[in-house]
Motif scaffolding. Structure first.
Motif, PDB file in Angstrom:
ATOM      1  N   ASP A  22      28.985  54.374  32.472  1.00  0.00           N
ATOM      2  CA  ASP A  22      30.029  55.261  32.981  1.00  0.00           C
ATOM      3  C   ASP A  22      31.413  54.633  33.035  1.00  0.00           C
ATOM      4  O   ASP A  22      32.391  55.317  33.304  1.00  0.00           O
ATOM      5  N   LYS A  23      31.518  53.342  32.791  1.00  0.00           N
ATOM      6  CA  LYS A  23      32.818  52.678  32.699  1.00  0.00           C
ATOM      7  C   LYS A  23      32.877  51.919  31.383  1.00  0.00           C
ATOM      8  O   LYS A  23      31.884  51.328  30.962  1.00  0.00           O
ATOM      9  N   ILE A  24      34.036  51.963  30.741  1.00  0.00           N
ATOM     10  CA  ILE A  24      34.196  51.312  29.443  1.00  0.00           C
ATOM     11  C   ILE A  24      35.336  50.308  29.514  1.00  0.00           C
ATOM     12  O   ILE A  24      36.428  50.608  29.996  1.00  0.00           O
ATOM     13  N   LEU A  25      35.053  49.111  29.040  1.00  0.00           N
ATOM     14  CA  LEU A  25      36.057  48.046  28.926  1.00  0.00           C
ATOM     15  C   LEU A  25      36.292  47.804  27.443  1.00  0.00           C
ATOM     16  O   LEU A  25      35.428  47.293  26.744  1.00  0.00           O
ATOM     17  N   LYS A  26      37.457  48.209  26.957  1.00  0.00           N
ATOM     18  CA  LYS A  26      37.814  48.041  25.554  1.00  0.00           C
ATOM     19  C   LYS A  26      38.599  46.746  25.413  1.00  0.00           C
ATOM     20  O   LYS A  26      39.612  46.541  26.110  1.00  0.00           O
ATOM     21  N   VAL A  27      38.128  45.839  24.560  1.00  0.00           N
ATOM     22  CA  VAL A  27      38.782  44.543  24.405  1.00  0.00           C
ATOM     23  C   VAL A  27      38.940  44.185  22.935  1.00  0.00           C
ATOM     24  O   VAL A  27      38.129  44.566  22.093  1.00  0.00           O
ATOM     25  N   ASP A  28      39.992  43.435  22.635  1.00  0.00           N
ATOM     26  CA  ASP A  28      40.114  42.820  21.321  1.00  0.00           C
ATOM     27  C   ASP A  28      39.027  41.766  21.170  1.00  0.00           C
ATOM     28  O   ASP A  28      38.567  41.169  22.145  1.00  0.00           O
ATOM     29  N   ALA A  29      38.643  41.489  19.949  1.00  0.00           N
ATOM     30  CA  ALA A  29      37.544  40.564  19.685  1.00  0.00           C
ATOM     31  C   ALA A  29      37.887  39.112  19.997  1.00  0.00           C
ATOM     32  O   ALA A  29      36.992  38.272  20.020  1.00  0.00           O
ATOM     33  N   ASP A  30      39.158  38.821  20.273  1.00  0.00           N
ATOM     34  CA  ASP A  30      39.544  37.434  20.546  1.00  0.00           C
ATOM     35  C   ASP A  30      39.925  37.204  22.003  1.00  0.00           C
ATOM     36  O   ASP A  30      40.475  36.158  22.344  1.00  0.00           O
ATOM     37  N   LEU A  31      39.635  38.179  22.885  1.00  0.00           N
ATOM     38  CA  LEU A  31      40.072  38.066  24.272  1.00  0.00           C
ATOM     39  C   LEU A  31      39.015  37.403  25.142  1.00  0.00           C
ATOM     40  O   LEU A  31      37.921  37.938  25.334  1.00  0.00           O
ATOM     41  N   LEU A  32      39.340  36.248  25.668  1.00  0.00           N
ATOM     42  CA  LEU A  32      38.469  35.534  26.599  1.00  0.00           C
ATOM     43  C   LEU A  32      38.732  36.065  28.004  1.00  0.00           C
ATOM     44  O   LEU A  32      39.872  36.063  28.460  1.00  0.00           O
ATOM     45  N   LEU A  33      37.693  36.522  28.687  1.00  0.00           N
ATOM     46  CA  LEU A  33      37.852  36.998  30.055  1.00  0.00           C
ATOM     47  C   LEU A  33      37.632  35.847  31.022  1.00  0.00           C
ATOM     48  O   LEU A  33      36.649  35.112  30.922  1.00  0.00           O
ATOM     49  N   MET A  34      38.546  35.708  31.968  1.00  0.00           N
ATOM     50  CA  MET A  34      38.433  34.673  32.977  1.00  0.00           C
ATOM     51  C   MET A  34      37.381  35.090  34.015  1.00  0.00           C
ATOM     52  O   MET A  34      37.130  36.278  34.214  1.00  0.00           O
ATOM     53  N   PRO A  35      36.762  34.126  34.701  1.00  0.00           N
ATOM     54  CA  PRO A  35      35.696  34.458  35.657  1.00  0.00           C
ATOM     55  C   PRO A  35      36.121  35.434  36.744  1.00  0.00           C
ATOM     56  O   PRO A  35      35.276  36.148  37.292  1.00  0.00           O
ATOM     57  N   ASP A  36      37.424  35.494  37.070  1.00  0.00           N
ATOM     58  CA  ASP A  36      37.884  36.395  38.125  1.00  0.00           C
ATOM     59  C   ASP A  36      38.486  37.682  37.569  1.00  0.00           C
ATOM     60  O   ASP A  36      39.217  38.391  38.278  1.00  0.00           O
ATOM     61  N   PHE A  37      38.167  38.026  36.313  1.00  0.00           N
ATOM     62  CA  PHE A  37      38.783  39.200  35.695  1.00  0.00           C
ATOM     63  C   PHE A  37      38.567  40.468  36.515  1.00  0.00           C
ATOM     64  O   PHE A  37      39.507  41.213  36.800  1.00  0.00           O
ATOM     65  N   PHE A  38      37.336  40.757  36.914  1.00  0.00           N
ATOM     66  CA  PHE A  38      37.066  42.003  37.630  1.00  0.00           C
ATOM     67  C   PHE A  38      37.624  41.966  39.052  1.00  0.00           C
ATOM     68  O   PHE A  38      38.019  43.001  39.593  1.00  0.00           O
ATOM     69  N   ALA A  39      37.669  40.793  39.657  1.00  0.00           N
ATOM     70  CA  ALA A  39      38.279  40.676  40.983  1.00  0.00           C
ATOM     71  C   ALA A  39      39.778  40.964  40.902  1.00  0.00           C
ATOM     72  O   ALA A  39      40.361  41.577  41.807  1.00  0.00           O
ATOM     73  N   ARG A  40      40.419  40.535  39.828  1.00  0.00           N
ATOM     74  CA  ARG A  40      41.854  40.764  39.653  1.00  0.00           C
ATOM     75  C   ARG A  40      42.164  42.178  39.182  1.00  0.00           C
ATOM     76  O   ARG A  40      43.303  42.632  39.284  1.00  0.00           O
ATOM     77  N   ASN A  41      41.170  42.873  38.633  1.00  0.00           N
ATOM     78  CA  ASN A  41      41.408  44.194  38.054  1.00  0.00           C
ATOM     79  C   ASN A  41      40.412  45.214  38.602  1.00  0.00           C
ATOM     80  O   ASN A  41      39.550  45.719  37.870  1.00  0.00           O
ATOM     81  N   PRO A  42      40.510  45.544  39.906  1.00  0.00           N
ATOM     82  CA  PRO A  42      39.622  46.560  40.473  1.00  0.00           C
ATOM     83  C   PRO A  42      39.920  47.927  39.874  1.00  0.00           C
ATOM     84  O   PRO A  42      41.033  48.175  39.382  1.00  0.00           O
ATOM     85  N   LEU A  43      38.933  48.807  39.934  1.00  0.00           N
ATOM     86  CA  LEU A  43      39.078  50.128  39.329  1.00  0.00           C
ATOM     87  C   LEU A  43      38.876  51.199  40.399  1.00  0.00           C
ATOM     88  O   LEU A  43      37.758  51.658  40.626  1.00  0.00           O
ATOM     89  N   PRO A  44      39.950  51.637  41.078  1.00  0.00           N
ATOM     90  CA  PRO A  44      39.819  52.700  42.067  1.00  0.00           C
ATOM     91  C   PRO A  44      39.421  54.023  41.407  1.00  0.00           C
ATOM     92  O   PRO A  44      39.524  54.183  40.189  1.00  0.00           O
ATOM     93  N   ALA A  45      38.982  54.970  42.225  1.00  0.00           N
ATOM     94  CA  ALA A  45      38.611  56.282  41.702  1.00  0.00           C
ATOM     95  C   ALA A  45      39.806  56.940  41.029  1.00  0.00           C
ATOM     96  O   ALA A  45      40.957  56.742  41.426  1.00  0.00           O
TER      97      ALA A  45
END
Length: 204
Positions: free
Chosen positions: A107-130
């Motif tokens: 139900d949630k989609i994360l679209k990323v370029d193939a060269d993007l390294l996600l940092m361990p705190d990515f989701f903490a820094r980018n919350p998704l409100p309703a």
């Protein structure tokens, strides 16, 4: 077009339409053509997240199939689903991503370029409100102001309404599948500290 590996038994010729339905979780969608070296580095960073339910890789006619490269590197995770598109000499990013969006099951989609390294705190820094989405800004990305200006996390219903995306300006986005009434009002800027780009290794 056909599934490779974990999705080999699925019918890729009749991908479902993009709808608001999906199981609870996050689908990562990426695509690549001869960028496997970068993809392998980025993929390892994505697989470190328990929040990620699946990773869909659209392999757009890479000279060396992505599935082969993953096997050679010993990367084997049941969340990885590879959609191989054969016989395409020309890179068409919007076609590749639309195929990945249609194949996404959560139900949630994360679209990323193939060269993007996600940092361990990515989701903490980018919350998704309703009723919102998280997006980078391709204009500031061109100015070299941060990797997560190339990210989008959102409810993709609005973007893909009518069958697909014609142009993709966001290099990363994250959101829920249901539509967002006002893209500008509900947009949240991605925290650029949540990711970084691997140095490019190829033309796509």
């Amino acid at each position: 077009m056909h599934w490779v590996g974990a999705g080999a038994g699925e019918d890729a010729d009749t991908l479902p339409a993009i709808t608001s339905e999906g199981a609870e979780g996050i689908s990562v969608v990426t695509c690549a053509m001869n960028r496997t070296e970068n993809l392998l580095s980025a993929l390892r960073s994505w697989l470190g997240f328990t929040e990620i339910s699946e990773v869909i890789i659209v392999d757009w006619s890479s000279d060396v199939p992505v599935a082969q490269s993953l096997r050679e590197q010993g990367i084997d995770d049941p969340r990885i689903r590879i959609l191989r598109v054969d016989g395409e000499a020309r890179w068409i990013l919007s076609y590749a991503f639309n195929a990945g969006f249609r194949a996404a099951r959560f139900d949630k989609i994360l679209k990323v370029d193939a060269d993007l390294l996600l940092m361990p705190d990515f989701f903490a820094r980018n919350p998704l409100p309703a009723r919102s989405f998280v997006a980078g800004n391709w204009r500031t990305s061109r100015a070299g102001t941060g990797a997560c200006e190339r990210v989008l996390l959102r409810h993709p219903g609005r973007s893909v309404r009518g069958g697909g995306v014609q142009r993709i300006h966001h290099h990363l986005w994250l959101g829920r599948r249901r539509s967002v009434p006002s893209a500008d009002r509900h947009r949240r800027p991605a925290d650029r500290r949540g990711g970084q780009h691997d140095p490019p290794s190829g033309p796509q």
